[in-house]
Write a protein that holds these residues in place. Structure first.
Motif, PDB file in Angstrom:
ATOM      1  N   THR A  64       1.744  -1.097   0.297  1.00 16.33           N
ATOM      2  CA  THR A  64      -0.332  -0.374   0.079  1.00 16.33           C
ATOM      3  C   THR A  64       0.665   0.827  -0.068  1.00 16.33           C
ATOM      4  O   THR A  64       0.433   2.226  -0.883  1.00 16.33           O
ATOM      5  CB  THR A  64      -1.230   0.022   1.047  1.00 16.33           C
ATOM      6  N   MET A  65       1.667   1.094   1.001  1.00 16.38           N
ATOM      7  CA  MET A  65       2.760   2.354   1.138  1.00 16.38           C
ATOM      8  C   MET A  65       3.402   2.649  -0.048  1.00 16.38           C
ATOM      9  O   MET A  65       3.379   3.898  -0.579  1.00 16.38           O
ATOM     10  CB  MET A  65       3.645   2.894   2.350  1.00 16.38           C
ATOM     11  N   GLU A  66       3.740   1.252  -0.634  1.00 23.47           N
ATOM     12  CA  GLU A  66       4.888   2.095  -2.155  1.00 23.47           C
ATOM     13  C   GLU A  66       3.587   2.204  -3.345  1.00 23.47           C
ATOM     14  O   GLU A  66       4.569   2.721  -3.992  1.00 23.47           O
ATOM     15  CB  GLU A  66       5.531  -0.002  -2.327  1.00 23.47           C
ATOM     16  N   PRO A  82     -13.360   3.285  -3.507  1.00 24.66           N
ATOM     17  CA  PRO A  82     -13.860   2.383  -3.690  1.00 24.66           C
ATOM     18  C   PRO A  82     -13.724   0.929  -3.796  1.00 24.66           C
ATOM     19  O   PRO A  82     -14.081  -0.201  -4.092  1.00 24.66           O
ATOM     20  CB  PRO A  82     -14.106   2.130  -5.266  1.00 24.66           C
ATOM     21  N   ARG A  83     -12.211   0.211  -4.289  1.00 26.57           N
ATOM     22  CA  ARG A  83     -12.245  -0.590  -4.605  1.00 26.57           C
ATOM     23  C   ARG A  83     -12.652  -1.745  -2.700  1.00 26.57           C
ATOM     24  O   ARG A  83     -13.050  -2.910  -3.439  1.00 26.57           O
ATOM     25  CB  ARG A  83     -10.835  -1.235  -4.736  1.00 26.57           C
ATOM     26  N   LEU A  84     -12.199  -1.163  -1.598  1.00 24.52           N
ATOM     27  CA  LEU A  84     -12.104  -1.967  -0.776  1.00 24.52           C
ATOM     28  C   LEU A  84     -13.491  -2.455  -0.679  1.00 24.52           C
ATOM     29  O   LEU A  84     -14.544  -3.096  -0.031  1.00 24.52           O
ATOM     30  CB  LEU A  84     -12.427  -1.055   0.740  1.00 24.52           C
ATOM     31  N   ILE A 288      -5.111  -0.816   3.445  1.00 21.06           N
ATOM     32  CA  ILE A 288      -4.125  -1.638   3.721  1.00 21.06           C
ATOM     33  C   ILE A 288      -5.429  -3.369   3.332  1.00 21.06           C
ATOM     34  O   ILE A 288      -4.657  -4.316   3.141  1.00 21.06           O
ATOM     35  CB  ILE A 288      -3.574  -1.616   5.101  1.00 21.06           C
ATOM     36  N   ILE A 289      -6.378  -2.749   4.185  1.00 18.28           N
ATOM     37  CA  ILE A 289      -7.941  -3.894   4.211  1.00 18.28           C
ATOM     38  C   ILE A 289      -7.965  -4.935   2.792  1.00 18.28           C
ATOM     39  O   ILE A 289      -8.029  -5.389   2.509  1.00 18.28           O
ATOM     40  CB  ILE A 289      -8.192  -3.659   5.563  1.00 18.28           C
ATOM     41  N   SER A 290      -8.458  -3.528   1.994  1.00 18.73           N
ATOM     42  CA  SER A 290      -8.239  -3.996   0.227  1.00 18.73           C
ATOM     43  C   SER A 290      -7.103  -4.726   0.065  1.00 18.73           C
ATOM     44  O   SER A 290      -7.139  -5.783  -1.163  1.00 18.73           O
ATOM     45  CB  SER A 290      -8.182  -2.991  -0.308  1.00 18.73           C
TER      46      SER A 290
END
Lengths: 424, 424
Positions: A64-66, A82-84, A288-290
């Motif tokens: 996620t960070m990268e 949206p993706r989550l 992060i969850i996604s």
């Protein structure tokens, strides 16, 4: 605002009416003591996050960070990433729910979804129907918006339709405005009870014919032990149900990510209320969850949790049978809680300090909620042993000081009838 | 609840009174269009998070997961992570504030602190005094709790004490309950104006003598360009000020971590309201920020932000002077916003679609808020050029269609007098 307030609080007379509904938990101070490591806590509903695959979560964070650092660190949408929301559709599909990503609103844990629903629906004096017993902090939210909570009786199959009908009829005669029916139909908190499929259909039919919205709160539904529970109520009724879900039990509460799935027009109000309350939920934790759901075997991970909690439930049931054979309790097929019925006259609240002295804690009520989610099976057994010492001591004490015969002890039984409303 | 609602929303008649205060932003749809990359957005107050030291944040995340993973992933305290509250004391000390960690409540961004303060104080019909113009989403929160907002006039030195006195007197005569005075005294949103030290003392004295609480919202105070602003109002008044801070502007909004510093008794109510609303703020993001503050040169990082935003403010002022020399605007010493005064009759709201066609966006109002925080200096210059095309076109159009002489254009000036209340 000319009143100077009282000596302790200069602003005492300034608070809103609703603030009187926000009373401090009487046992909060005690729970601070109960968090010492030597105490076996059967009190809090804390998931056992140590069973999570740390490296997979770390991987989701790193990617996620990268790949999206500046987006993850920025404000997001008031409706949620949206993706989550697409992933949330996959999660809910496991419970028979078909929906549109457009009707999901991501919230700061499902607790905040409760707060937002209460905020947009409840005027002072409105009535919320709630199963007895109910999740205590939901009741706090409803009361904080000055609603009256009317408790509907339950048995081992969940809400009792006849009782629901009676309550509605009585409230309508009294001219009350019923805003919604609140229920945790699957592995209820605190009861551990699951509403049967037939009852779900009947309750939905009663709600529909009386124009009462259903607020279905489902944090535990995927954590079943002996086969899946009935599908969600939302799976058969789209327009009359607000469904609440969360990643707090199946993943981790530290992210504070839950959601509401609501009928179109209600969803729009929820987004506005969410924006006013927090602008947007955390982009960082949502992404992060996604990413975790995209890359990890999350269904397998939930299955791991099922195994962990099944073992702990079994340990608790075994220990209850061994140490408190004369009492009765619920046998949950999932979730976090066993609900122990105490002998008449045993006051679990006044007994709590003594329990903490014996190094065991629980959530008091007329019945007693025992959470098996967090301690290991050995600790659960030891906790129940300590608890039996306290309960048996209390029973003995009561018999000694009462002039009557020893107290009647309820016969062991599975399931409970008409549990009391207030679980403390 | 016998009414069936309208055709579009079955639950139309069920909403709480307060929900009518949650109107959708008229320009929200347009902003979705404005988020296309070819549009220079001077609209949103998004911090430039790309200036953050990515590796230091990643390091804070890694150490948090490594050293405290199970705690970071778990529920936390409703008041917030104790170590972070200690760091918050260090941050506030930079603005002259001395306080106890016990009086800090960590919230899901400072927006949620606004919501919680409103929830515990505002009954329907209560009055909130607010500077004109005010941060729009704070006003949405107050109105969502059915409060009336009464706008107090400001000039280039901030709130005008005489006006404040008059408003209080008039409201008291009218029998109104004034619950608090809301102000962003430093680098105001949307005005960019800073209240002078003398004014702060005078406003505090007026509030004290009238028993009115001050709600000091300070998201931008550390982001100064030409030397530090006056100390926070909270630095001289402990018992009569609730101070709100945030990591959204000095670090990253994606974490959603802000705080309230409140007098003892109020703080206790805020914790209860926070627990009801979200159980606890995210342990995960709180611990990451705490770890970052422990290990990174965060003061140096804020200084980097100052440099970035100073350059952008300068680019905007330069471009305004070059392209719109006949208009006037504020010259902020920090924060995110320049406030542009439009010629009479130019309606910035109706002009916005045309501006978006010209690939530039702003926040409309009688005046126009121009945010210089997010685009690079080159884009800011180009955005102001496009904006000048739209404004000058509008002025020409109005002159052509009006039978009167060309519209009077305000003389360039620094600072503004009695700005209008509503910034749209």
């Amino acid at each position: 605002m000319t009143d100077k307030g009282n000596n302790l609080d200069r602003w005492y007379d300034s608070y809103a009416e609703r603030t009187s509904g926000l009373a401090a938990s009487e046992v909060r101070a005690l729970f601070a003591v109960a968090s010492r490591p030597e105490v076996v806590s059967l009190a809090g509903g804390m998931p056992f996050v140590s069973a999570l695959p740390r490296e997979l979560i770390q991987g989701a964070i790193d990617r996620t960070m990268e790949q999206s650092g500046p987006v993850a660190l920025q404000y997001g949408s008031g409706q949620g990433y949206p993706r989550l929301r697409e992933h949330i559709l996959e999660v809910m599909a496991l419970e028979g729910i078909r929906a549109s990503v457009d009707d999901i609103v991501v919230t700061t844990g499902s607790q905040h979804a409760l707060e937002l629903v209460a905020k947009i629906f409840l005027d002072p004096g409105d009535v919320v129907l709630a199963e007895a017993p109910s999740y205590v902090t939901a009741l706090v939210v409803f009361k904080s918006f000055q609603a009256e909570v009317d408790h509907v009786e339950t048995d081992e199959f969940g809400l009792i339709p006849e009782s629901l009908r009676e309550h509605i009829a009585r409230l309508k005669v009294a001219g009350k405005r019923i805003k919604f029916l609140y229920t945790v139909p699957t592995f209820g908190n605190p009861s551990g009870i699951t509403m049967t499929w037939e009852r779900r259909l009947e309750v939905l039919e009663i709600a529909r014919s009386n124009d009462i919205l259903v607020l279905e709160d489902n944090p535990y539904g995927l954590l079943y032990f002996d086969g899946p529970p009935p599908h969600a109520m939302r799976s058969v009724e789209e327009d009359g149900v607000i469904y609440l879900g969360t990643f707090s039990k199946t993943l981790a509460p530290g992210f504070r990510v839950g959601w509401a799935l609501a009928p179109h027009a209600i969803r729009e109000k929820l987004i506005l209320a969410n924006e006013a309350a927090v602008l947007s939920p955390s982009s960082f934790t949502q992404m992060i969850i996604s990413e975790y759901l995209s890359t990890a075997d999350w269904r397998g991970q939930i299955d791991t949790f099922r195994g962990v909690y099944r073992e702990r439930r079994d340990a608790m049931l075994q220990a209850l049978g061994d140490y408190l054979p004369d009492l009765s309790w619920t046998v949950p097929n999932g979730g976090f809680y066993v609900w122990l019925k105490l002998p008449n006259n045993v006051d679990s609240k006044s007994m709590l300090p003594r329990a903490v002295t014996e190094l065991v804690a629980y959530t008091p009520g007329n019945y007693m909620r025992l959470a098996f989610c967090y301690p290991t099976p050995d600790f659960i057994r030891e906790g129940i042993r300590r608890l039996s010492t306290v309960i048996n001591g209390e029973i003995e004490l009561l018999s000694t000081f009462s002039q009557t015969a020893p107290l009647p002890i309820a016969k062991p039984q599975i399931g409970i009838a008409s549990p009391p409303a207030n679980l403390g």
